[in-house]
Design a protein around this motif. Structure first.
Motif, PDB file in Angstrom:
ATOM      1  N   THR A 188       0.861  -1.193   0.000  1.00  0.00           N
ATOM      2  CA  THR A 188       0.000   0.000   0.000  1.00  0.00           C
ATOM      3  C   THR A 188       0.889   1.232   0.000  1.00  0.00           C
ATOM      4  O   THR A 188       1.871   1.311   0.749  1.00  0.00           O
ATOM      5  CB  THR A 188      -0.923   0.024   1.234  1.00  0.00           C
ATOM      6  OG1 THR A 188      -0.138  -0.134   2.419  1.00  0.00           O
ATOM      7  CG2 THR A 188      -1.947  -1.077   1.165  1.00  0.00           C
ATOM      8  N   ALA A 189       0.535   2.181  -0.831  1.00  0.00           N
ATOM      9  CA  ALA A 189       1.377   3.371  -0.987  1.00  0.00           C
ATOM     10  C   ALA A 189       0.515   4.623  -1.013  1.00  0.00           C
ATOM     11  O   ALA A 189      -0.423   4.729  -1.809  1.00  0.00           O
ATOM     12  CB  ALA A 189       2.198   3.281  -2.283  1.00  0.00           C
ATOM     13  N   GLY A 190       0.833   5.563  -0.122  1.00  0.00           N
ATOM     14  CA  GLY A 190       0.217   6.894  -0.127  1.00  0.00           C
ATOM     15  C   GLY A 190       1.249   7.889  -0.623  1.00  0.00           C
ATOM     16  O   GLY A 190       2.261   8.128   0.044  1.00  0.00           O
TER      17      GLY A 190
ATOM     18  N   ALA B  48      -0.123 -10.779   7.243  1.00  0.00           N
ATOM     19  CA  ALA B  48       0.774 -10.382   8.323  1.00  0.00           C
ATOM     20  C   ALA B  48       2.177 -10.896   8.036  1.00  0.00           C
ATOM     21  O   ALA B  48       2.382 -12.067   7.713  1.00  0.00           O
ATOM     22  CB  ALA B  48       0.263 -10.927   9.656  1.00  0.00           C
ATOM     23  N   GLY B  49       3.165 -10.005   8.152  1.00  0.00           N
ATOM     24  CA  GLY B  49       4.548 -10.358   7.845  1.00  0.00           C
ATOM     25  C   GLY B  49       4.878 -10.208   6.380  1.00  0.00           C
ATOM     26  O   GLY B  49       6.054 -10.252   6.005  1.00  0.00           O
ATOM     27  N   ARG B  50       3.868 -10.049   5.558  1.00  0.00           N
ATOM     28  CA  ARG B  50       4.083  -9.900   4.111  1.00  0.00           C
ATOM     29  C   ARG B  50       3.401  -8.630   3.583  1.00  0.00           C
ATOM     30  O   ARG B  50       3.025  -8.564   2.418  1.00  0.00           O
ATOM     31  CB  ARG B  50       3.545 -11.132   3.367  1.00  0.00           C
ATOM     32  CG  ARG B  50       4.260 -12.417   3.765  1.00  0.00           C
ATOM     33  CD  ARG B  50       3.665 -13.634   3.105  1.00  0.00           C
ATOM     34  NE  ARG B  50       4.358 -14.842   3.547  1.00  0.00           N
ATOM     35  CZ  ARG B  50       4.105 -15.481   4.690  1.00  0.00           C
ATOM     36  NH1 ARG B  50       3.134 -15.037   5.485  1.00  0.00           N
ATOM     37  NH2 ARG B  50       4.807 -16.547   5.029  1.00  0.00           N
ATOM     38  N   ALA B  51       3.240  -7.659   4.445  1.00  0.00           N
ATOM     39  CA  ALA B  51       2.606  -6.390   4.078  1.00  0.00           C
ATOM     40  C   ALA B  51       3.628  -5.261   4.210  1.00  0.00           C
ATOM     41  O   ALA B  51       4.365  -5.182   5.189  1.00  0.00           O
ATOM     42  CB  ALA B  51       1.398  -6.112   4.969  1.00  0.00           C
ATOM     43  N   LEU B  52       3.666  -4.417   3.235  1.00  0.00           N
ATOM     44  CA  LEU B  52       4.623  -3.308   3.195  1.00  0.00           C
ATOM     45  C   LEU B  52       3.870  -2.006   2.936  1.00  0.00           C
ATOM     46  O   LEU B  52       3.008  -1.941   2.065  1.00  0.00           O
ATOM     47  CB  LEU B  52       5.652  -3.539   2.085  1.00  0.00           C
ATOM     48  CG  LEU B  52       6.653  -2.398   1.833  1.00  0.00           C
ATOM     49  CD1 LEU B  52       7.555  -2.199   3.044  1.00  0.00           C
ATOM     50  CD2 LEU B  52       7.477  -2.678   0.585  1.00  0.00           C
ATOM     51  N   VAL B  53       4.227  -0.979   3.702  1.00  0.00           N
ATOM     52  CA  VAL B  53       3.623   0.348   3.549  1.00  0.00           C
ATOM     53  C   VAL B  53       4.698   1.328   3.099  1.00  0.00           C
ATOM     54  O   VAL B  53       5.759   1.421   3.722  1.00  0.00           O
ATOM     55  CB  VAL B  53       2.990   0.834   4.872  1.00  0.00           C
ATOM     56  CG1 VAL B  53       2.571   2.304   4.755  1.00  0.00           C
ATOM     57  CG2 VAL B  53       1.795  -0.018   5.239  1.00  0.00           C
ATOM     58  N   LEU B  54       4.417   2.040   2.028  1.00  0.00           N
ATOM     59  CA  LEU B  54       5.236   3.167   1.583  1.00  0.00           C
ATOM     60  C   LEU B  54       4.367   4.414   1.720  1.00  0.00           C
ATOM     61  O   LEU B  54       3.272   4.467   1.155  1.00  0.00           O
ATOM     62  CB  LEU B  54       5.683   2.993   0.130  1.00  0.00           C
ATOM     63  CG  LEU B  54       6.481   1.728  -0.198  1.00  0.00           C
ATOM     64  CD1 LEU B  54       6.790   1.664  -1.686  1.00  0.00           C
ATOM     65  CD2 LEU B  54       7.764   1.655   0.618  1.00  0.00           C
ATOM     66  N   LEU B  55       4.841   5.411   2.454  1.00  0.00           N
ATOM     67  CA  LEU B  55       3.942   6.507   2.807  1.00  0.00           C
ATOM     68  C   LEU B  55       4.692   7.834   2.887  1.00  0.00           C
ATOM     69  O   LEU B  55       5.758   7.928   3.497  1.00  0.00           O
ATOM     70  CB  LEU B  55       3.270   6.213   4.155  1.00  0.00           C
ATOM     71  CG  LEU B  55       2.200   7.187   4.628  1.00  0.00           C
ATOM     72  CD1 LEU B  55       1.088   7.332   3.606  1.00  0.00           C
ATOM     73  CD2 LEU B  55       1.632   6.716   5.969  1.00  0.00           C
ATOM     74  N   ASN B  56       4.092   8.829   2.278  1.00  0.00           N
ATOM     75  CA  ASN B  56       4.603  10.201   2.368  1.00  0.00           C
ATOM     76  C   ASN B  56       3.716  10.994   3.310  1.00  0.00           C
ATOM     77  O   ASN B  56       2.576  11.337   2.965  1.00  0.00           O
ATOM     78  CB  ASN B  56       4.620  10.864   0.982  1.00  0.00           C
ATOM     79  CG  ASN B  56       5.611  10.220   0.047  1.00  0.00           C
ATOM     80  OD1 ASN B  56       6.527   9.522   0.478  1.00  0.00           O
ATOM     81  ND2 ASN B  56       5.444  10.454  -1.249  1.00  0.00           N
TER      82      ASN B  56
END
Length: 685
Positions: free
Chosen positions: A463-465, A491-499
């Motif tokens: 998920t990326a904001g 769970a354990g395989r979720a990545l967040v990229l966020l500004n």
């Protein structure tokens, strides 16, 4: 005709100083006689205050570049005050010079003179001429111990010194006779039509043998002091001009007061529109003095255009008449634009937000045509020269509106705590702690991802904001990440990229580079034939289908369909669920669709989507799809159908044009998702 009573004839000598004193007294009477004369001083005071406010605005701008400098502020304020004082002194000196010129020797206004009272009028004799004035032409008589000041309705005057009389008795008798003959007219502001006077004719000294053989009466055009501001006349003529009706130029009241009042009306309109449109602020806001210089730019621009046209046409009346006409018509355009803008903001008129920008362009086009038509009609000369002046008008009066649009004159009141929070927000990446937190944040987050599990359809969630200036993207990314971890076994395989400044110490930044790196790493962890990528990207979108990537002070490239396709192909990920939440995001479907992909977009390729802002918890798509539908089902297609109906109902209730969310499902991907749905629906996973 009976000869005049010599007892009512007086002879006297007017000196230079006496004439100047009378000229000053008459000038003061002229100023006092103007209707609403106090407004001249009020406008002058407001102009000075406006100049100070504008100067302070520029000082604040300078402080933004060189830091706060109180000495500089005092120097600029002192310089502005000095300019005001010098201007006042220069004007007083100019008036004094005019008075001196009027009192020059040899002009017939100085030296030996005589006044005689008759039943027909007042006779004035000088060394060079004799003239008679009807009693109805007198405007004001002022009696003092030292002089008698007689002012006519054209503001010419006679100043009779006390030495003209043999004694006080003769003086009193002469004054009584004067008042008896002017009891009905001397205090009248303007003569009635029945007593309209005619121009005074000077009779040569050689004709003094029969001074009363011809009735010579002074006539002056009634002074339109009551219409010096001419607001009603100018607004009526301006409305007709704005509607391209033919209006003679003399229909406008072209005075300095009228011009100033039109400028003030424009400023009041901008201020009122700001108060009315910023509903959450209202009267508790404050003046945005940084926007005042732009608002007042029309003053020098209009006056310069008037001077230019007057010089080109040799019509001096154009200098002020043309600016007044254009400002009056422009005020009508501003009123229409303000009313329509308010109606759109308050949803009195329901039009899709994406069309609101056309209101600005319609105003610009309307204003441009008014200028061209006005110049064409009021400049009777060769059409090529008229066209050149029209271009000059567009350059002076229209181009600034396009290049430097007017900001609101009313804004939320200054809040030190909010300013401090805003400063911390913009300095999040510049702060030492935040700078080093991002040094290896992406690598640490990628390293923490777990590898795939053989025999299990693992969901890898990304998920990326992308937009840092609005918290809604942060809120919905966190919401979706939590849902993926809890409900979709990520769970354990979720990545967040966020500004976002609030999460600079928690999540890696989102950019085209970090998205590419994350996809490539996830592709290396997955079983490409077995596992599924669920990717959500959210930001503002453009009609060119670019997703804005924003985090000040970084300069980040936008994410477009081509860049995202290239990153996905480089990752070699096979099974993909891609959700793009942005305006015009439907443009991502064509480049990214294939048999192994499901794509959902918040809108069609030509429509906007809704739900952005700091106060919103999630965009319309994120709220309806993830927070509502996918909490009840594991079927993404079924969830999208429910979400689309929810979004449609919400947009209809808000009066928005439908965003038309889109979906594409590859045939192979549909079967894969059915397998994933069955796996997720098992009681024990």
């Amino acid at each position: 005709m009976q000869p005049a009573d010599t007892s009512f004839r007086i002879e006297y000598t007017v000196t230079r100083n006496e004439y100047l004193a009378g000229l000053r007294d008459t000038s003061q009477l002229l100023l006092r006689s103007v209707q609403w004369g106090a407004l001249i001083y009020v406008l002058t005071t407001l102009s000075v205050l406006c100049g100070i406010v504008i100067g302070m605005g520029y000082i604040e701008l300078i402080n933004g570049y060189i830091g706060r400098n109180w000495r500089l502020q005092w120097l600029i304020a002192l310089a502005f005050l000095l300019v005001c004082l010098l201007t006042i002194w220069q004007q007083r000196l100019r008036v004094a010079r005019i008075h001196e010129a009027c009192a020059a020797d040899g002009n017939g206004l100085l030296g030996a003179q005589a006044l005689m009272l008759t039943d027909e009028g007042l006779t004035h004799e000088t060394q060079h001429s004799t003239a008679r004035v009807a009693w109805s032409a007198l405007k004001h008589v002022e009696v003092d111990d030292c002089y008698i000041l007689i002012i006519l309705n054209n503001y010419s005057f006679w100043r009779v010194p006390a030495q003209a009389f043999a004694d006080a008795v003769q003086r009193a008798a002469w004054v009584d006779a004067l008042r008896a003959r002017t009891a009905d007219t001397v205090w009248v502001t303007a003569p009635s039509p029945a007593h309209a006077p005619s121009n005074a004719a000077a009779v040569p000294a050689s004709a003094e043998a029969e001074p009363f053989s011809v009735a010579v009466v002074m006539q002056t055009a009634p002074l339109a002091t009551a219409h010096a501001f001419g607001l009603r006349e100018n607004l009526r003529a301006g409305a007709r001009l704005a509607l391209f009706r033919r209006v003679p130029l003399d229909a406008f009241v072209a005075t300095a007061e009228a011009f100033s009042l039109l400028v003030a009306m424009e400023l009041l309109l901008l201020l009122a529109y700001g108060v009315a449109s910023v509903a959450s602020v209202g009267l508790e806001g404050q003046l945005n003095y940084h926007a005042l210089p732009r608002a007042l730019l029309v003053v020098p621009a209009a006056l310069l255009f008037g001077v230019f046209v007057a010089r080109a046409t040799t019509e001096r009346t154009m200098t002020l008449a043309l600016p007044v006409a254009l400002l009056a018509a422009g005020l009508m355009v501003s009123v229409a634009g303000a009313l329509l803008g308010f109606a759109l903001e308050q949803k009195i008129v329901k039009v899709a937000a994406k069309y609101w920008a056309w209101l600005f362009y319609v105003q610009i086009a309307w204003w441009s045509v008014i200028i061209l038509v006005t110049v064409w009609r009021y400049t009777p000369m060769q059409r090529q020269r008229s066209a050149g002046m029209g271009v000059m008008g567009l350059a002076l009066l229209v181009a600034p509106s396009v290049w430097f649009p007017q900001d609101r004159l009313w804004m939320p009141a200054h809040n030190p705590e909010a300013e401090r929070a805003r400063a911390e927000k913009f300095q999040a990446l510049a702060d030492e702690k935040g700078f080093y937190a991002q040094h290896d944040a992406l690598q640490r987050a990628l390293t923490a991802l777990l590898p795939e599990r053989p025999g299990v359809i693992d969901v890898y969630a990304l998920t990326a904001g992308l937009y840092a200036n609005e918290d809604v993207f942060m809120k919905e990314v966190r919401l979706i990440d939590g849902l993926m971890r809890q409900r979709f076994d990520a769970a354990g395989r979720a990545l967040v990229l966020l500004n976002n400044p609030k999460t600079v110490h928690e999540f890696p930044l989102a950019s085209a580079t970090s998205l590419t790196a994350a996809l490539k790493h996830i592709g290396g962890l997955m079983n490409r034939d077995e596992d599924v990528l669920m990717m959500y990207v959210s930001s503002h979108g453009s009609e060119r289908h670019d997703l804005t990537v924003n985090f000040w002070p970084l300069r980040l490239k936008p994410v477009n369909p081509a860049a995202l396709k290239q990153a996905l192909e480089a990752s070699q990920i096979k099974w993909k669920v891609l959700v793009v939440s942005a305006c015009y995001s439907g443009g991502f479907i064509g480049p990214l669709k294939d048999d192994h992909t499901l794509i959902i977009t918040a809108s069609s390729a030509t429509n906007t989507s809704f739900g952005c802002g700091n106060e919103s918890e999630a965009t319309y798509l994120a709220k309806a799809l993830y927070d509502e539908a996918l909490r009840k089902t594991y079927s993404i297609e079924e969830a999208f159908g429910a979400a689309r109906e929810s979004i449609r109902a919400r947009e209809k209730a808000q009066g928005f044009e439908p965003s038309e969310p889109q979906i594409f499902v590859g045939a192979a991907m549909r079967e894969k998702l059915m397998q994933l749905q069955a796996q997720l629906a098992q009681p024990e996973r």
